[in-house]
Design an enzyme around this catalytic site. Sequence first.
Site, PDB file in Angstrom:
ATOM      1  N   HIS A   1       0.557  -1.308  -0.059  1.00  0.00           N
ATOM      2  CA  HIS A   1      -0.038  -0.110   0.022  1.00  0.00           C
ATOM      3  C   HIS A   1       0.586   1.233   0.105  1.00  0.00           C
ATOM      4  O   HIS A   1       0.737   2.314   0.408  1.00  0.00           O
ATOM      5  CB  HIS A   1      -1.051   0.190   0.932  1.00  0.00           C
ATOM      6  CG  HIS A   1      -2.445  -0.632   0.628  1.00  0.00           C
ATOM      7  ND1 HIS A   1      -3.059  -1.405  -0.135  1.00  0.00           N
ATOM      8  CD2 HIS A   1      -3.115  -1.384   2.320  1.00  0.00           C
ATOM      9  CE1 HIS A   1      -3.362  -2.756  -0.235  1.00  0.00           C
ATOM     10  NE2 HIS A   1      -3.808  -2.444   1.956  1.00  0.00           N
TER      11      HIS A   1
ATOM     12  N   HIS B   1      -9.968   1.499   0.265  1.00  0.00           N
ATOM     13  CA  HIS B   1      -9.775   0.538   1.212  1.00  0.00           C
ATOM     14  C   HIS B   1     -10.987   1.020   2.554  1.00  0.00           C
ATOM     15  O   HIS B   1     -10.457   1.271   3.698  1.00  0.00           O
ATOM     16  CB  HIS B   1      -8.489   0.880   1.733  1.00  0.00           C
ATOM     17  CG  HIS B   1      -7.853   0.234   2.474  1.00  0.00           C
ATOM     18  ND1 HIS B   1      -8.154  -0.875   3.892  1.00  0.00           N
ATOM     19  CD2 HIS B   1      -6.976  -0.832   2.301  1.00  0.00           C
ATOM     20  CE1 HIS B   1      -7.616  -1.387   3.575  1.00  0.00           C
ATOM     21  NE2 HIS B   1      -6.926  -2.290   2.804  1.00  0.00           N
TER      22      HIS B   1
ATOM     23  N   GLU C   1     -11.474  -3.410  -2.883  1.00  0.00           N
ATOM     24  CA  GLU C   1     -10.691  -2.970  -3.547  1.00  0.00           C
ATOM     25  C   GLU C   1     -10.389  -2.545  -5.415  1.00  0.00           C
ATOM     26  O   GLU C   1     -10.402  -4.009  -5.809  1.00  0.00           O
ATOM     27  CB  GLU C   1      -8.781  -2.791  -3.343  1.00  0.00           C
ATOM     28  CG  GLU C   1      -9.570  -2.716  -1.151  1.00  0.00           C
ATOM     29  CD  GLU C   1      -7.934  -2.913  -0.534  1.00  0.00           C
ATOM     30  OE1 GLU C   1      -6.803  -3.031  -0.696  1.00  0.00           O
ATOM     31  OE2 GLU C   1      -8.731  -4.405   0.651  1.00  0.00           O
TER      32      GLU C   1
HETATM   33  C1  BGC Z   1      -4.306  -6.419   1.909  1.00  0.00           C
HETATM   34  C2  BGC Z   1      -4.564  -6.935   3.347  1.00  0.00           C
HETATM   35  C3  BGC Z   1      -3.307  -6.250   4.382  1.00  0.00           C
HETATM   36  C4  BGC Z   1      -4.345  -5.350   4.241  1.00  0.00           C
HETATM   37  C5  BGC Z   1      -4.377  -4.537   5.342  1.00  0.00           C
HETATM   38  C6  BGC Z   1      -5.093  -5.529   2.430  1.00  0.00           C
HETATM   39  O1  BGC Z   1      -5.724  -4.524   1.594  1.00  0.00           O
HETATM   40  O2  BGC Z   1      -4.811  -7.584   0.806  1.00  0.00           O
HETATM   41  O3  BGC Z   1      -3.439  -8.229   3.607  1.00  0.00           O
HETATM   42  O4  BGC Z   1      -3.459  -6.674   5.059  1.00  0.00           O
HETATM   43  O5  BGC Z   1      -4.859  -4.369   3.663  1.00  0.00           O
HETATM   44  O6  BGC Z   1      -4.948  -3.228   6.016  1.00  0.00           O
END
Ligand code: BGC
Length: 349
Positions: free
Chosen positions: A113, A187, A314
């Site tokens: 991310h 998110h 997402e």
């Molecule tokens: C991911 C997860 C991760 C999370 C973090 C998601 O988008 O796929 O693996 O733990 O984000 O908050």
Amino acid sequence: MLKKISYISCFMHPQGGEVFLFTLRNAKGMEVEISNYGAIIRAIRFPATGNKSIDLVLGLDTMEDYLSPDYLKAYPYLGAAVGRYGNRIGRGRFHLEGKDYQLASNNGPDHLHGGITGFDKKVWTLKDMGEDPHPWLVLSYLSPDGEENYPGNLHTDIRFELNEENELRYSFNAVTDKTTIVNLTHHSYFNFRDGKGSIRDYNLQIDADAILEQDDNFVTTGKLIPVAGTAHDFRQIRRIDADWNEETGFDQSFVRRSKGLSQPAAVAECADTGIRMELFTSEPVVHFYTARWLGPLKGKKGTIYGPYSGFCLETQVHPNAINIPSFPNTILQPGEKYSTQTVYRFSAI
Ligand code: BGC
């Protein structure tokens, strides 16, 4: 008469910049709260049956809470914009125009991310806002050349709009001055019972024939796996937990069958509150995450969030695409415009 868009000032961020909380309202009684900190959607209040307003996303009571040590330690990216690159880049490495780049390994050996301080932790600038014909606002963030080791000054705008069809729309636009990589997403964790209980009994459809294979650290390998006859077959609407692994739930990228915004990429329904969400997007992948790693964390109104308290859908290009030539392009060149749209449409079942 309440204004279609209003805002309050929350605090000055220690790294500079004033943090605001905006409220967008439509005539149907829907309200969405968005902050310029992390471009976070803090709340989506929807008038459900009997005009009871239900908050459809997980979040924290105040914007200050998003900077609290407890939250930063747990750090689930609640409702935040994700950039420069959604999900994982294997080993944080990529090669671009003859150069090797090493990004932070902030998720085991991999990059997640956008790195340690991604777009989710930045104070975005309010570029503009208005009420015509619907309440909207544009936030922008300039990520300097070299930030988190990504090349190029990347100018990103996110525009949010709430319309009278009870659609919350967001679109990203970005431009760069050096060749770089971009894969933005958002998110939000949805929970259609005011943040309470588990999402396991919701019904879900994802319009995808295949998922992306992942290694043990959840990094895509390049292989597509057909969903037919597997736990990932959500082509027909069914309970989220119909065939899931009790310990892990889902944390998987689904490759869409249809393209573009005209058909829903996913539909989620909660029978007892009677709320449906249809997801539309310009993006080819929906990453479905049932919050295995969430909490325990104190969320809005004292509710304790934990695994399966919410689900994320997402929208993005295939994670790790920069390392997999067969995946769609995530390279952005100077002079090009990165542009994506996603719509959450809410209705009564
Ligand atoms: C991911 C997860 C991760 C999370 C973090 C998601 O988008 O796929 O693996 O733990 O984000 O908050």
